[in-house]
Design a protein around this motif. Structure first.
Motif, PDB file in Angstrom:
ATOM      1  N   GLN A   9       0.835  -1.186   0.000  1.00 23.94           N
ATOM      2  CA  GLN A   9       0.000   0.000   0.000  1.00 23.94           C
ATOM      3  C   GLN A   9       0.880   1.251   0.000  1.00 23.94           C
ATOM      4  N   THR A  13       2.364  -0.225   4.301  1.00 28.33           N
ATOM      5  CA  THR A  13       1.861  -1.472   4.864  1.00 28.33           C
ATOM      6  C   THR A  13       1.582  -2.470   3.743  1.00 28.33           C
ATOM      7  N   LEU A  15      -1.357  -5.166   2.600  1.00 29.36           N
ATOM      8  CA  LEU A  15      -2.734  -5.585   2.807  1.00 29.36           C
ATOM      9  C   LEU A  15      -2.928  -6.985   2.245  1.00 29.36           C
ATOM     10  N   PRO A  17      -5.479  -9.006   0.622  1.00 26.12           N
ATOM     11  CA  PRO A  17      -6.709  -8.577  -0.052  1.00 26.12           C
ATOM     12  C   PRO A  17      -7.826  -9.620  -0.046  1.00 26.12           C
ATOM     13  N   TYR A  55     -10.016  -8.079   7.535  1.00 19.56           N
ATOM     14  CA  TYR A  55      -8.830  -7.811   6.714  1.00 19.56           C
ATOM     15  C   TYR A  55      -7.596  -7.640   7.592  1.00 19.56           C
ATOM     16  N   ARG A  57      -3.675  -6.236   7.818  1.00 19.41           N
ATOM     17  CA  ARG A  57      -2.717  -5.290   7.244  1.00 19.41           C
ATOM     18  C   ARG A  57      -1.435  -5.447   8.043  1.00 19.41           C
TER      19      ARG A  57
END
Length: 62
Positions: A9, A13, A15, A17, A55, A57
């Motif tokens: 990102q 970070t 992610l 997905p 999610y 991260r």
């Protein structure tokens, strides 16, 4: 998981997905939901990951 399917990102970070419950993560990792929950809580408390709305991260590359 972060290295294989993670998306970098703009804020630095990574992610994951794919929305994932702790139960799904425990099945993937071969541990109990309780152990998975403890480990995720520890990583969140150590500010190594964020977990919300299914999610993940990753905040560090370690």
């Amino acid at each position: 998981m972060g290295q294989q399917i993670g998306e970098k990102q703009q804020d630095g970070t990574t992610l994951i997905p794919y929305p994932m419950t702790l139960i799904e993560l425990s099945k993937i990792s071969g541990t109990t939901r309780e152990t998975t929950s403890q480990m995720v809580s520890e990583l969140v408390n150590d500010q190594r990951i964020l977990y919300g709305k299914k999610y993940f991260r990753i905040l560090t590359n370690e």
